[in-house]
Design a protein around this motif. Structure first.
Motif, short mmCIF file in Angstrom:
data_model
loop_
_atom_site.label_atom_id
_atom_site.label_comp_id
_atom_site.label_asym_id
_atom_site.label_seq_id
_atom_site.Cartn_x
_atom_site.Cartn_y
_atom_site.Cartn_z
N PRO A 53 -30.54 -1.00 -35.65
CA PRO A 53 -30.80 -0.60 -34.25
C PRO A 53 -29.44 -0.19 -33.45
CG PRO A 53 -30.75 -3.00 -34.45
CD PRO A 53 -30.41 -2.29 -35.93
N ALA A 54 -29.70 0.07 -32.41
CA ALA A 54 -28.46 0.30 -31.14
C ALA A 54 -29.24 0.08 -29.73
CB ALA A 54 -27.76 1.63 -31.35
N ILE A 55 -28.25 -0.34 -28.92
CA ILE A 55 -28.75 -0.61 -27.42
C ILE A 55 -27.96 0.30 -26.55
CG2 ILE A 55 -29.92 -2.63 -28.19
CD1 ILE A 55 -27.52 -4.05 -26.65
N VAL A 56 -28.46 0.50 -25.51
CA VAL A 56 -27.60 0.85 -24.32
C VAL A 56 -27.91 0.04 -23.27
CG1 VAL A 56 -27.10 2.74 -22.77
CG2 VAL A 56 -27.72 3.11 -25.11
N ASP A 57 -26.99 -0.84 -22.78
CA ASP A 57 -27.31 -1.69 -21.46
C ASP A 57 -26.63 -0.89 -20.47
OD1 ASP A 57 -27.57 -3.75 -19.71
OD2 ASP A 57 -26.02 -5.03 -20.77
N HIS A 58 -27.78 -0.61 -19.36
CA HIS A 58 -27.38 0.12 -18.23
C HIS A 58 -27.19 -0.74 -17.10
CE1 HIS A 58 -28.88 4.02 -19.72
NE2 HIS A 58 -29.74 3.47 -20.34
N ALA A 59 -27.09 -2.02 -17.30
CA ALA A 59 -26.62 -3.00 -16.31
C ALA A 59 -25.77 -4.08 -16.78
CB ALA A 59 -27.90 -3.63 -15.63
N PRO A 60 -24.42 -3.69 -17.40
CA PRO A 60 -23.51 -4.48 -18.09
C PRO A 60 -22.96 -5.62 -17.07
CG PRO A 60 -22.54 -2.58 -17.83
CD PRO A 60 -23.98 -2.18 -17.41
N ALA A 61 -22.61 -6.76 -17.72
CA ALA A 61 -22.03 -7.50 -16.87
C ALA A 61 -20.75 -7.07 -16.19
CB ALA A 61 -21.58 -8.92 -17.59
N GLY A 62 -20.52 -7.28 -14.94
CA GLY A 62 -19.45 -6.75 -14.21
C GLY A 62 -19.86 -5.49 -13.66
N GLY A 63 -20.89 -4.73 -14.10
CA GLY A 63 -21.01 -3.34 -13.46
C GLY A 63 -20.52 -2.28 -14.29
N GLY A 64 -20.44 -1.09 -13.61
CA GLY A 64 -19.65 -0.03 -14.28
C GLY A 64 -20.62 0.80 -15.12
N ALA A 65 -19.99 1.63 -15.91
CA ALA A 65 -20.70 2.38 -16.87
C ALA A 65 -21.44 1.52 -17.82
CB ALA A 65 -19.90 3.52 -17.54
N PRO A 66 -22.87 2.31 -18.39
CA PRO A 66 -23.51 1.51 -19.54
C PRO A 66 -22.84 1.29 -20.77
CG PRO A 66 -24.84 3.55 -18.53
CD PRO A 66 -23.01 3.64 -17.97
#
Length: 239
Positions: A53-66
């Protein structure tokens, strides 16, 4: 929102179970590994090892780019750190969990994978390979059974953790591995307890209708026929 690039296999189940346990919102992005979708440019940009698998977190801790993460062990750690769940914050507890995650990543997963390959998929049944990997899987089950006898609860101690989520999906394949759980009573007790967790059931059910009933020759080539040259040269075209 988290995009989960996934196919229903033991490594995929690790992450679907963790996402369900943490109640994190996610979107399923199927990666049909039998059709070679793990070799698309879009997926390789997330997982250069062409493995889900792989993931993309669009709301990471601290904000910013995915943030994108590949490798199931790294994803488990990332999600645990994001949520503060299933990975202790104290030094001793943290590394008690992490060492068992690495045990699965470096031992149980690869050895069970080879055992399953030579038992189920290899066109030639090679007795030495079957015995070699079968014995190693048996040894690893013995290690796990001893650890669970020691803790009397979960793999890393009294608390459920990402170590359990990493290991459980590979024990889920025990019948295909030709491992009798009744020979390992502590694993049997632990396995039965985890199987009753609603989030574990939901994680195992994710995408179960996606799997093909058998392995076609095209799927065999996509799964087992790759080399460095085929990857570099683009010979891993979609089926």
């Amino acid at each position: 929102m988290i995009d989960l690039h996934y196919w229903p296999t033991p490594n995929g189940w690790k992450i679907s179970i963790m996402l369900e346990e943490c109640a994190l919102p996610y979107r399923l992005v199927p990666v049909n590994i039998g059709k070679g979708e793990q070799f698309t440019p879009e997926f390789l940009a997330l997982s250069p090892n062409n493995r889900m698998p792989a993931i993309v977190d669009h709301a990471p801790a601290g904000g910013g780019a995915p943030v994108s993460v590949f490798e199931s062990g790294a994803i488990l750690i990332y999600l645990a750190e994001k949520t503060g769940l299933y990975l202790p914050a104290d030094l001793r507890g943290r590394y008690q969990v992490l060492q068992w995650v690495m045990w699965q990543m470096g031992g149980l997963g690869p050895m069970a994978g080879q055992n399953g390959h030579f038992r189920l998929y290899a066109p030639e049944k090679i007795p030495y390979a079957i015995e070699r990997y079968g014995n190693e899987v048996n040894r690893l089950y013995g290690v796990l059974d001893t650890q669970l006898a020691r803790t009397g609860a979960f793999v890393a101690g009294a608390a459920y953790s990402i170590a359990d989520m990493a290991i459980f999906p590979w024990v889920r394949t025990h019948k295909a591995q030709q491992v009798a759980l009744e020979d390992f009573p502590n694993i049997q007790r632990w396995y039965d307890a985890l199987f009753q967790r609603p989030a574990v059931k939901r994680g195992l059910d994710l995408g179960k209708d996606l799997r093909a009933p058998g392995l076609t020759e095209e799927a065999r080539k996509a799964l087992f026929g790759q080399t460095a040259q085929s990857v570099r040269g683009g010979a891993h075209k979609l089926i």
